[in-house]
Design an enzyme around this catalytic site. Structure first.
Site, short mmCIF file in Angstrom:
data_model
loop_
_atom_site.label_atom_id
_atom_site.label_comp_id
_atom_site.label_asym_id
_atom_site.label_seq_id
_atom_site.Cartn_x
_atom_site.Cartn_y
_atom_site.Cartn_z
N VAL A 73 0.82 -1.22 0.00
CA VAL A 73 0.00 0.00 0.00
C VAL A 73 0.85 1.27 0.00
CG1 VAL A 73 -1.98 -1.10 1.16
CG2 VAL A 73 -0.25 0.10 2.54
N ASN A 95 -7.12 -0.42 5.82
CA ASN A 95 -6.88 -1.17 7.06
C ASN A 95 -5.42 -1.58 7.24
OD1 ASN A 95 -7.67 -3.32 9.24
ND2 ASN A 95 -6.62 -4.46 7.63
N SER A 147 -6.93 4.31 15.26
CA SER A 147 -6.62 3.61 16.51
C SER A 147 -6.90 4.56 17.67
CB SER A 147 -5.13 3.23 16.53
OG SER A 147 -4.74 2.85 17.84
N TYR A 160 3.74 5.25 15.37
CA TYR A 160 2.44 4.62 15.09
C TYR A 160 1.31 5.59 15.46
CZ TYR A 160 -1.37 1.16 15.52
OH TYR A 160 -2.56 0.47 15.41
N ALA A 162 1.41 8.83 15.77
CA ALA A 162 1.41 10.00 14.87
C ALA A 162 0.73 9.65 13.54
CB ALA A 162 2.84 10.48 14.64
N LYS A 164 -1.55 7.37 13.06
CA LYS A 164 -3.00 7.20 13.28
C LYS A 164 -3.68 8.54 13.52
CE LYS A 164 -3.39 2.71 12.83
NZ LYS A 164 -4.02 2.18 11.61
P1 NAD Z 1 -2.39 -7.75 11.47
O1 NAD Z 1 -0.92 -7.66 11.59
O2 NAD Z 1 -3.09 -8.97 11.96
O3 NAD Z 1 -2.86 -7.45 9.97
C1 NAD Z 1 -2.32 -6.40 9.23
C2 NAD Z 1 -2.30 -6.82 7.77
O4 NAD Z 1 -1.79 -5.71 7.01
C3 NAD Z 1 -1.36 -8.01 7.52
O5 NAD Z 1 -2.00 -8.99 6.75
C4 NAD Z 1 -0.19 -7.36 6.78
O6 NAD Z 1 0.48 -8.25 5.89
C5 NAD Z 1 -0.88 -6.23 6.06
N1 NAD Z 1 0.08 -5.21 5.67
C6 NAD Z 1 1.08 -4.67 6.41
N2 NAD Z 1 1.79 -3.80 5.67
C7 NAD Z 1 1.21 -3.78 4.43
C8 NAD Z 1 1.51 -3.08 3.23
N3 NAD Z 1 2.54 -2.23 3.16
N4 NAD Z 1 0.73 -3.31 2.15
C9 NAD Z 1 -0.32 -4.19 2.20
N5 NAD Z 1 -0.63 -4.88 3.32
C10 NAD Z 1 0.13 -4.68 4.42
O7 NAD Z 1 -2.93 -6.46 12.26
P2 NAD Z 1 -4.40 -6.03 12.73
O8 NAD Z 1 -4.34 -5.96 14.20
O9 NAD Z 1 -5.45 -6.80 12.05
O10 NAD Z 1 -4.38 -4.51 12.22
C11 NAD Z 1 -5.23 -4.03 11.18
C12 NAD Z 1 -5.36 -2.52 11.32
O11 NAD Z 1 -5.98 -2.23 12.57
C13 NAD Z 1 -4.02 -1.78 11.32
O12 NAD Z 1 -4.15 -0.56 10.62
C14 NAD Z 1 -3.79 -1.52 12.79
O13 NAD Z 1 -2.95 -0.41 13.00
C15 NAD Z 1 -5.21 -1.26 13.25
N6 NAD Z 1 -5.41 -1.40 14.69
C16 NAD Z 1 -5.19 -2.59 15.29
C17 NAD Z 1 -5.39 -2.67 16.66
C18 NAD Z 1 -5.15 -3.95 17.41
O14 NAD Z 1 -5.16 -3.91 18.66
N7 NAD Z 1 -4.99 -5.08 16.74
C19 NAD Z 1 -5.83 -1.55 17.39
C20 NAD Z 1 -6.07 -0.37 16.71
C21 NAD Z 1 -5.86 -0.30 15.36
#
Ligand code: NAD
Length: 254
Positions: A73, A95, A147, A160, A162, A164
């Protein structure tokens, strides 16, 4: 159309939803939630990810159509190339994300760049292309995954947080700009959610993290997906520019 696809009028009139970072955790749950509604789900993750093939099988098992759109991305040219094959888009969910804890004194230039690139540039590159299509259609919904840390800040996650925080401001700006074109833009700001990203931080982190929420637990990917599904549906037709906290009460705004 993919090889083997046959024409199904109900399915082929379905909404088209694109989810970035769909190979794991929250993105996977969002993709499956759209599939349960028989949407055509376009799923993105890194080209190196093996998870998309598995996801495609699960989406098709639900009777929905799935298109793979692997790309980093953070790579503008790849994102542009991916959109060359997309004629219509009803929903974009930004996402994809990464997480790595480090004190600010130990964050290298390249780590800072990568964090901002994946989250903020990634959301920008996809939204720019999606906005072009959605403006023409005079219809569409974008949901960004922010987030609670973009609202609260967090030690050892300044890059991270910053990124978000930037996504939250980007969401509001885009909501104002695209509203006259019939396009709504919102964000979901999850608190801690049990996904591989968080599991990698260890059991102690998860226990401490759970304790800081009034509901005393972390969320599930499905709970985030439900909020995304609502914001991207016509049920949310008067909602734009909002940051919806799905966070066990960890942030309360009014
Ligand atoms: P995860 O690591 O399980 O999934 C993230 C996915 O994004 C992975 O499949 C990864 O390969 C993909 N990814 C990473 N870099 C990429 C890139 N450059 N291009 C394409 N794909 C890419 O994480 P998650 O917990 O499911 O997180 C999903 C979103 O939710 C993220 O933006 C994360 O910051 C946000 N988030 C997560 C939490 C949490 O507690 N899990 C809390 C708040 C926000």
């Amino acid at each position: 159309m993919q090889p083997g696809d046959s024409f199904d009028p109900a399915r082929d009139r379905a909404m088209t939803c694109l989810v970035t970072g769909a190979g794991s955790g929250i993105g996977r749950a969002i993709a499956l939630a759209f599939a349960r509604e028989r949407a055509h789900v376009i799923v993105n993750d890194l080209p190196s990810s093996a998870a998309l093939d598995e996801l495609r099988k699960d989406i098709e098992a639900l009777g929905a159509r799935c298109t793979l759109a692997a790309a980093d991305v953070a790579d503008a040219a790849s994102v542009r190339g991916l959109f060359a094959d997309i004629e219509r888009l009803d929903v974009l969910v930004n996402n994809a994300g990464i997480l790595r804890e480090a004190p600010v004194t130990e964050i290298s230039d390249s780590e800072w760049d990568r964090m901002i690139k994946v989250h903020l540039y990634g959301a920008f590159y996809f939204s720019r292309e999606a906005a072009r299509l959605m403006q023409k259609q005079r219809r569409g919904a974008i949901v960004n995954i922010a987030s609670d840390l973009g609202q609260l800040g967090c030690e050892n996650l300044s890059h991270y947080s910053a990124a978000k925080g930037g996504i939250i401001a980007f969401t509001k700006s885009l909501a104002r700009e695209l509203a006259p074109h019939g396009v709504r833009v919102n964000a979901v700001a999850p608190g801690g959610v049990l996904t591989p990203m968080v599991e990698a931080l260890g059991a102690r982190y998860i226990e401490e993290e759970a304790a800081r929420y009034p509901l005393k637990r972390l969320g599930t990917p499905e709970e985030i997906a439900q909020a995304v599904r609502f914001l991207s549906s016509d049920a949310a037709s008067f909602i734009t520019g909002q940051i919806v906290g799905v966070n066990g009460g960890g942030v309360m705004n009014g």
